[in-house]
Motif scaffolding. Structure first.
Motif, PDB file in Angstrom:
ATOM      1  N   GLU A 166      59.809  31.705  -8.532  1.00 27.06           N
ATOM      2  CA  GLU A 166      59.388  30.341  -8.830  1.00 27.06           C
ATOM      3  C   GLU A 166      60.214  29.730  -9.958  1.00 27.06           C
ATOM      4  OE1 GLU A 166      57.275  32.760  -8.254  1.00 27.06           O
ATOM      5  OE2 GLU A 166      55.979  32.076  -6.619  1.00 27.06           O
ATOM      6  N   TYR A 167      60.616  30.563 -10.915  1.00 32.40           N
ATOM      7  CA  TYR A 167      61.368  30.068 -12.055  1.00 32.40           C
ATOM      8  C   TYR A 167      62.790  29.670 -11.686  1.00 32.40           C
ATOM      9  CZ  TYR A 167      58.738  30.197 -16.399  1.00 32.40           C
ATOM     10  OH  TYR A 167      57.883  29.883 -17.420  1.00 32.40           O
ATOM     11  N   ASN A 168      63.231  30.032 -10.495  1.00 30.20           N
ATOM     12  CA  ASN A 168      64.609  29.750 -10.110  1.00 30.20           C
ATOM     13  C   ASN A 168      64.698  28.952  -8.817  1.00 30.20           C
ATOM     14  OD1 ASN A 168      66.302  31.618 -12.080  1.00 30.20           O
ATOM     15  ND2 ASN A 168      64.545  32.814 -11.408  1.00 30.20           N
ATOM     16  N   SER A 169      63.610  28.263  -8.453  1.00 28.24           N
ATOM     17  CA  SER A 169      63.586  27.490  -7.225  1.00 28.24           C
ATOM     18  C   SER A 169      64.068  26.058  -7.472  1.00 28.24           C
ATOM     19  CB  SER A 169      62.180  27.479  -6.619  1.00 28.24           C
ATOM     20  OG  SER A 169      61.260  26.880  -7.510  1.00 28.24           O
ATOM     21  N   PHE A 170      64.038  25.253  -6.435  1.00 31.09           N
ATOM     22  CA  PHE A 170      64.482  23.861  -6.501  1.00 31.09           C
ATOM     23  C   PHE A 170      63.751  23.105  -7.613  1.00 31.09           C
ATOM     24  CE2 PHE A 170      63.775  19.426  -5.308  1.00 31.09           C
ATOM     25  CZ  PHE A 170      65.078  18.986  -5.097  1.00 31.09           C
ATOM     26  N   GLY A 171      64.491  22.296  -8.359  1.00 35.15           N
ATOM     27  CA  GLY A 171      63.894  21.496  -9.428  1.00 35.15           C
ATOM     28  C   GLY A 171      64.103  22.047 -10.817  1.00 35.15           C
ATOM     29  N   GLY A 172      64.528  23.313 -10.895  1.00 34.85           N
ATOM     30  CA  GLY A 172      64.766  23.906 -12.206  1.00 34.85           C
ATOM     31  C   GLY A 172      63.507  23.915 -13.070  1.00 34.85           C
ATOM     32  N   LYS A 173      63.691  23.816 -14.344  1.00 33.09           N
ATOM     33  CA  LYS A 173      62.556  23.871 -15.264  1.00 33.09           C
ATOM     34  C   LYS A 173      61.763  22.567 -15.316  1.00 33.09           C
ATOM     35  CE  LYS A 173      64.613  27.513 -18.029  1.00 33.09           C
ATOM     36  NZ  LYS A 173      65.298  27.910 -19.269  1.00 33.09           N
ATOM     37  N   PHE A 174      62.313  21.535 -14.673  1.00 30.07           N
ATOM     38  CA  PHE A 174      61.572  20.280 -14.589  1.00 30.07           C
ATOM     39  C   PHE A 174      60.449  20.357 -13.560  1.00 30.07           C
ATOM     40  CE2 PHE A 174      65.497  18.614 -16.489  1.00 30.07           C
ATOM     41  CZ  PHE A 174      64.957  17.859 -17.525  1.00 30.07           C
ATOM     42  N   ARG A 175      60.271  21.530 -12.952  1.00 32.27           N
ATOM     43  CA  ARG A 175      59.183  21.695 -11.993  1.00 32.27           C
ATOM     44  C   ARG A 175      57.817  21.658 -12.659  1.00 32.27           C
ATOM     45  NH1 ARG A 175      62.249  25.854 -11.364  1.00 32.27           N
ATOM     46  NH2 ARG A 175      60.630  27.362 -11.840  1.00 32.27           N
ATOM     47  N   PHE A 176      57.739  22.039 -13.923  1.00 33.34           N
ATOM     48  CA  PHE A 176      56.444  22.285 -14.562  1.00 33.34           C
ATOM     49  C   PHE A 176      55.892  21.052 -15.281  1.00 33.34           C
ATOM     50  CE2 PHE A 176      58.826  26.308 -14.559  1.00 33.34           C
ATOM     51  CZ  PHE A 176      57.984  27.057 -13.752  1.00 33.34           C
TER      52      PHE A 176
ATOM     53  N   SER B 177      61.979  24.061  -1.021  1.00 36.97           N
ATOM     54  CA  SER B 177      62.224  25.481  -1.308  1.00 36.97           C
ATOM     55  C   SER B 177      61.206  26.430  -0.684  1.00 36.97           C
ATOM     56  CB  SER B 177      62.236  25.708  -2.821  1.00 36.97           C
ATOM     57  OG  SER B 177      60.964  25.415  -3.388  1.00 36.97           O
ATOM     58  N   GLY B 178      60.053  25.898  -0.241  1.00 37.95           N
ATOM     59  CA  GLY B 178      59.010  26.773   0.275  1.00 37.95           C
ATOM     60  C   GLY B 178      58.286  27.535  -0.814  1.00 37.95           C
ATOM     61  N   VAL B 179      58.450  27.091  -2.057  1.00 38.24           N
ATOM     62  CA  VAL B 179      57.862  27.769  -3.216  1.00 38.24           C
ATOM     63  C   VAL B 179      56.920  26.818  -3.941  1.00 38.24           C
ATOM     64  CG1 VAL B 179      58.337  28.794  -5.475  1.00 38.24           C
ATOM     65  CG2 VAL B 179      59.832  29.315  -3.529  1.00 38.24           C
ATOM     66  N   TRP B 180      55.694  27.279  -4.194  1.00 37.07           N
ATOM     67  CA  TRP B 180      54.767  26.506  -5.025  1.00 37.07           C
ATOM     68  C   TRP B 180      55.111  26.715  -6.490  1.00 37.07           C
ATOM     69  CZ3 TRP B 180      52.284  22.700  -3.043  1.00 37.07           C
ATOM     70  CH2 TRP B 180      51.751  22.766  -1.759  1.00 37.07           C
TER      71      TRP B 180
END
Length: 237
Positions: free
Chosen positions: A37-47, A180-183
């Motif tokens: 999850e920490y390396n999926s699409f969006g980078g650290k702006f995911r959170f 990315s298929g990742v939550w």
């Protein structure tokens, strides 16, 4: 009237959150084999936590500008633009989003930390950084309520602004999943679609409650001052 201690608090808070964002992006690197999850699409702006940290840094920077060029008076005769911006940011973002992030994070940590911050991340995310990201945000926004007064917008306008921000993040979170298929948060894997809808609806209602709590706290701390100022204005007319 310029207030040195208030300005000092705003400077310190701004510096803390700017440094927290800098350190997180510059030094926190989680290997893919540890947590995808920490390396999926969006980078650290995911959170949402990162969005909130940026909001807090910007908010306290606006507070600094208001200390210099605006006013912290209870009810100034002429409300400067920077003061109106500061008050609006606090009402729709500064308080409710900080409380939302802090309270939901620690609630999920209490239930099962693997749902929000897996133990495998401990070597990469220092405890002190975690507290700056999820605890300090609550402390500074509560101190801000005590230190300076603010004029809240109409509740409908304020709640609409807050929900608009959260809805934007909700859309972003689903864009990440689509790409990315990742939550972003592990807790989402444990929910079916109907349960996720209910979960998000509850969180939105909770966020509205936080907005009202912020408005109520402000009135509890500054209500007498607002009343005194209104009475003095009536007598002077």
């Amino acid at each position: 009237m310029w207030d040195g201690p208030v300005f000092g608090f705003h400077v310190l808070s701004c510096v803390i959150f700017v440094y927290t964002v800098y350190y997180y992006f510059a030094y926190v690197h989680v290997p893919v084999n540890v947590n995808r999850e920490y390396n999926s699409f969006g980078g650290k702006f995911r959170f949402l936590t990162v969005w909130n940290l940026i909001v807090q840094a910007l908010f306290f920077f606006v507070c600094m500008l208001n200390d210099w060029f605006g006013t912290n008076a209870v009810s100034p005769k002429k409300m400067p633009l920077i003061r109106r911006l500061k008050d609006y940011m606090h009402a729709i973002l500064g308080f409710p989003i900080a409380m939302f992030v802090g309270m939901t994070f620690w609630a999920l940590m209490f239930v099962d930390r693997e749902l929000v911050l897996p133990k495998a991340l401990d070597p990469y995310l220092p405890l002190w950084l975690n507290h700056l990201m999820h605890t300090m945000i609550v402390i500074t926004t509560l101190i801000e309520i005590v230190l300076t007064p603010r004029k809240y917008p109409r509740r409908l306008h304020g709640v609409t602004g807050e929900l608009g921000f959260l809805l934007l993040y909700l859309v972003w979170m689903h864009v990440i999943y689509y790409k990315s298929g990742v939550w972003v948060y592990p807790v989402m894997y444990a929910m079916s679609l109907p349960l996720r809808i209910v979960f998000f609806a509850v969180l939105f209602v909770f966020s509205i409650g936080l907005y009202i709590i912020g408005e109520t706290l402000d009135n509890f701390v500054w209500g007498n001052e607002y009343s005194k100022h209104q009475k003095s204005n009536i007598k002077s007319k």
